[in-house]
Design a protein around this motif. Structure first.
Motif, mmCIF file in Angstrom:
data_model
loop_
_atom_site.group_PDB
_atom_site.id
_atom_site.type_symbol
_atom_site.label_atom_id
_atom_site.label_comp_id
_atom_site.label_asym_id
_atom_site.label_seq_id
_atom_site.Cartn_x
_atom_site.Cartn_y
_atom_site.Cartn_z
ATOM 1 N N ASP A 66 0.657 -1.046 0.031
ATOM 2 C CA ASP A 66 -0.115 -0.307 -0.109
ATOM 3 C C ASP A 66 0.710 1.240 -0.677
ATOM 4 O O ASP A 66 0.678 2.310 0.514
ATOM 5 N N GLY A 67 1.789 1.252 -0.757
ATOM 6 C CA GLY A 67 2.850 2.907 -1.306
ATOM 7 C C GLY A 67 4.172 2.720 -0.097
ATOM 8 O O GLY A 67 4.972 1.779 0.072
ATOM 9 N N ASP A 68 3.281 3.414 0.875
ATOM 10 C CA ASP A 68 4.292 3.721 2.265
ATOM 11 C C ASP A 68 4.189 1.978 3.231
ATOM 12 O O ASP A 68 4.346 2.831 4.363
ATOM 13 N N ALA A 69 3.374 1.205 3.122
ATOM 14 C CA ALA A 69 3.070 0.720 3.722
ATOM 15 C C ALA A 69 2.290 -0.720 3.376
ATOM 16 O O ALA A 69 2.718 -0.753 2.528
ATOM 17 N N ILE A 70 3.139 -2.047 4.364
ATOM 18 C CA ILE A 70 2.365 -3.068 3.697
ATOM 19 C C ILE A 70 2.040 -3.358 4.620
ATOM 20 O O ILE A 70 1.644 -3.008 5.855
ATOM 21 N N VAL A 71 0.621 -4.337 4.209
ATOM 22 C CA VAL A 71 -1.146 -4.365 5.190
ATOM 23 C C VAL A 71 -0.746 -6.187 5.223
ATOM 24 O O VAL A 71 -0.685 -6.584 3.571
ATOM 25 N N ILE A 72 -1.121 -6.206 6.694
ATOM 26 C CA ILE A 72 -1.138 -7.615 7.093
ATOM 27 C C ILE A 72 -2.430 -7.713 6.625
ATOM 28 O O ILE A 72 -2.664 -7.484 7.970
ATOM 29 N N GLY A 73 -3.476 -8.874 6.385
ATOM 30 C CA GLY A 73 -4.299 -8.907 6.505
ATOM 31 C C GLY A 73 -4.824 -10.253 7.791
ATOM 32 O O GLY A 73 -3.709 -11.138 8.261
ATOM 33 N N ALA A 74 -5.989 -9.645 9.037
ATOM 34 C CA ALA A 74 -5.171 -10.029 10.079
ATOM 35 C C ALA A 74 -5.263 -11.591 10.334
ATOM 36 O O ALA A 74 -5.182 -12.422 11.132
ATOM 37 N N MET A 75 -6.266 -12.181 9.298
ATOM 38 C CA MET A 75 -6.221 -14.103 9.549
ATOM 39 C C MET A 75 -5.328 -14.499 8.679
ATOM 40 O O MET A 75 -5.117 -15.811 7.736
ATOM 41 N N VAL A 137 -5.872 -1.319 12.095
ATOM 42 C CA VAL A 137 -6.997 -0.955 11.682
ATOM 43 C C VAL A 137 -7.964 -1.911 12.199
ATOM 44 O O VAL A 137 -8.117 -3.147 12.141
ATOM 45 N N ILE A 138 -9.121 -1.250 13.538
ATOM 46 C CA ILE A 138 -9.796 -2.078 13.876
ATOM 47 C C ILE A 138 -11.378 -1.711 13.388
ATOM 48 O O ILE A 138 -11.773 -0.011 12.841
ATOM 49 N N ALA A 139 -12.462 -2.132 13.285
ATOM 50 C CA ALA A 139 -13.560 -2.138 12.481
ATOM 51 C C ALA A 139 -14.821 -2.601 13.074
ATOM 52 O O ALA A 139 -14.383 -3.826 14.044
ATOM 53 N N GLY A 140 -15.700 -1.628 13.634
ATOM 54 C CA GLY A 140 -16.780 -2.439 14.261
ATOM 55 C C GLY A 140 -18.015 -1.617 13.362
ATOM 56 O O GLY A 140 -17.634 -1.130 12.547
ATOM 57 N N GLU A 163 -15.388 -4.309 22.758
ATOM 58 C CA GLU A 163 -16.321 -5.695 22.239
ATOM 59 C C GLU A 163 -17.210 -5.203 21.026
ATOM 60 O O GLU A 163 -17.683 -3.765 20.690
ATOM 61 N N GLY A 164 -17.259 -5.752 19.980
ATOM 62 C CA GLY A 164 -18.179 -5.378 19.315
ATOM 63 C C GLY A 164 -17.200 -5.311 18.418
ATOM 64 O O GLY A 164 -17.652 -4.911 16.696
ATOM 65 N N GLU A 165 -15.736 -5.661 18.198
ATOM 66 C CA GLU A 165 -15.271 -4.567 17.060
ATOM 67 C C GLU A 165 -14.245 -6.299 16.618
ATOM 68 O O GLU A 165 -14.169 -7.026 17.690
ATOM 69 N N LEU A 166 -13.595 -5.801 15.363
ATOM 70 C CA LEU A 166 -13.264 -6.729 15.020
ATOM 71 C C LEU A 166 -11.118 -5.734 14.427
ATOM 72 O O LEU A 166 -11.817 -5.329 14.119
ATOM 73 N N LEU A 167 -10.267 -6.611 14.529
ATOM 74 C CA LEU A 167 -8.904 -6.143 14.026
ATOM 75 C C LEU A 167 -9.085 -6.735 12.796
ATOM 76 O O LEU A 167 -9.397 -7.927 12.251
ATOM 77 N N VAL A 168 -8.781 -5.939 11.853
ATOM 78 C CA VAL A 168 -9.140 -6.419 10.581
ATOM 79 C C VAL A 168 -7.945 -6.539 10.232
ATOM 80 O O VAL A 168 -7.435 -7.025 9.077
ATOM 81 N N GLU A 169 -6.467 -5.489 9.813
ATOM 82 C CA GLU A 169 -5.890 -5.905 9.557
ATOM 83 C C GLU A 169 -4.181 -4.810 10.044
ATOM 84 O O GLU A 169 -4.388 -4.183 10.530
#
Lengths: 285, 176
Positions: A66-75, A137-140, A163-169
């Motif tokens: 992702d340009g200036d970063a690499i992004v690792i999916g949580a799973m 990156v946390i999704a809710g 609670e109710g959230e998920l780590l995405v990447e």
């Protein structure tokens, strides 16, 4: 032993997963690779009402540029992380530390995000994420937010994921300049947890150490940065003597536990020795 | 109950399972695949190792529902028609076992290792099977067995049992 009975949900998207978590009742556990959760459920140390299995959420897997970063999916599994070309190129520290996690069977199932959200103080990846200044990156249901590693690890087995959230990447910034990295882990037997480990990321400039970031594994209830040693290294000569002197302050401000594997003062000693070794190697000496 | 479709040792099964059912219990109790054993029940020993979608996993630490739609190979399905896989044959020839309880898992982990690294050093073999505990052998003959199988699978050291150099495993002499 088998786990206590639970309701089982198997969403196929992040949105479905968030809804399943919201609908799951008071005690919901998110199942990633299951290599920590299933053992504690089997021992009935956890008996959730609902298990939300992320195994079918394809958008959570994989590593991307992702340009200036690499992004690792949580799973993304440990196996897939450590063999990924982007990880090897931009964050070899992650590959090096992941190779030391448990054993090949566990690495085939266990996931990068799962290990970080579990936040075991003896786990290898939290200190690495801290040393690399990763962002989570946390999704809710209300949207997404990004939390820096420094604020992610809150307490023993507790992270900023509510609670109710998920780590995405996890976003790992690419480093510019002459960087070296090393993970030094001390344990007694195969597949064992770290008694202490040190993640070092060092930038050299003109024979000096311009910047050092040092993450400590198992020196407290959360992973820690060895801030005193980092300050002593900033601008220091890249010599074994200067590094050894700085490493003596590696345990300052830590609060390691005493247990069957090691007393606290021995852990403090290990932190100093492993910091010296890790920084020396990361500095290319 | 949750319905799962899973292919085990080449046969497709459709079954209703409780979500909490561990894969190893499904294999042993529902399908009768008792070649896969339960050792420690704590994810340490690796005796229950099977392949799930081509990778070695500890089947005591996988839910049967997680294998839905997947392909499982157990020690019973490693070689067709009652034959022996090269790794099974090498464990036999090099006496890579004593009580034999860890053997199914050892073999499944070794096959997985050799798929990724067909020519491992002894150190790489030891690291590759670090998730499998043997309390009898001291691992010496297990490492020899994996190396012999690696040679045979690379096509280099194809030897029949009668020609095995038992000097490589001294205490086996006389047992063949």
């Amino acid at each position: 032993m088998i786990p206590a009975a639970f309701e089982y949900a198997r969403p196929t998207s992040i949105d479905e997963a968030l809804q399943a978590i919201a609908d799951g009742g008071d005690d919901v556990k998110v199942l990633a690779g299951g290599q920590s959760l299933i053992p504690v459920m089997r021992l009935r140390l956890a008996a959730p009402e609902t298990v939300v299995d992320l195994g079918r959420v394809a958008e959570l897997r994989g590593v991307r540029d992702d340009g200036d970063a690499i992004v690792i999916g949580a799973m993304t599994t440990h196996h897939d992380v450590m063999t990924d070309p982007l990880v090897q190129q931009h964050a070899p520290l992650i590959a090096e530390a992941t190779e030391t996690v448990a054993d090949r069977q566990v690495r085939a199932r266990g996931t990068f995000g799962g290990a970080l959200v579990h936040a075991d103080p003896a786990g290898d990846l939290p200190a690495v994420a801290l040393a690399l200044d990763a962002e989570f990156v946390i999704a809710g249901l209300q949207g997404r937010r990004t939390v820096p590693a420094a604020d992610f690890f809150v307490d023993y087995l507790t992270t900023a994921v509510e609670e109710g959230e998920l780590l995405v990447e996890v976003r790992v910034p690419k480093l510019a300049g002459e960087w070296g990295m090393r993970y030094e882990k001390f344990n007694r037997v195969a597949q064992a947890w770290s008694i202490v480990a040190v993640a070092a990321v060092v930038r050299r400039e003109d024979g000096h150490i311009a910047e050092a970031r040092i993450g400590l594994t198992n020196m407290g209830t959360t992973p820690l940065r060895a801030t005193a040693a980092e300050a002593a290294l900033a601008g220091a000569e890249a010599t074994p003597e200067a590094i050894a002197a700085a490493a003596r302050s590696a345990a300052e401000g830590t609060s390691p536990s005493s247990d069957l594997n090691a007393q606290a003062d021995y852990r403090e000693h290990l932190a100093q020795v492993l910091t010296r070794r890790a920084v020396t190697a990361a500095a290319g000496l | 109950m949750t319905q799962i479709n899973v292919r085990v040792d080449g046969v497709t099964y459709t079954d209703d399972v409780e979500p909490r059912t561990l894969l190893v219990h499904y294999l042993r109790e529902q399908l009768g695949k008792v070649g896969t054993v339960i050792g420690c029940d704590t994810s340490n020993c690796g005796a229950c190792t099977v392949h799930l979608d081509g990778a070695a996993v500890k089947s005591c630490t996988v839910l049967a529902v997680q294998a839905d739609g997947g392909e499982v190979t157990t020690i019973e399905g490693l070689a067709p028609n009652g034959g022996l896989h090269p790794v099974q044959k090498a464990f036999h020839e090099m006496h890579g076992l004593q009580c034999g309880y860890c053997t199914p898992g050892m073999i499944m982990a070794s096959v997985d290792l050799l798929k990724e690294n067909p020519d491992p050093s002894d150190t790489e073999v030891r690291e590759g099977i670090e998730g499998n505990l043997c309390r009898c052998t001291g691992y010496q003959n297990i490492v020899r067995a994996v190396q012999q199988a690696a040679g045979e699978m690379r096509g280099a050291g194809s030897v029949s049992p009668a020609e095995v150099d038992t000097a490589a495993a001294p205490h086996v002499v006389g047992q063949a």
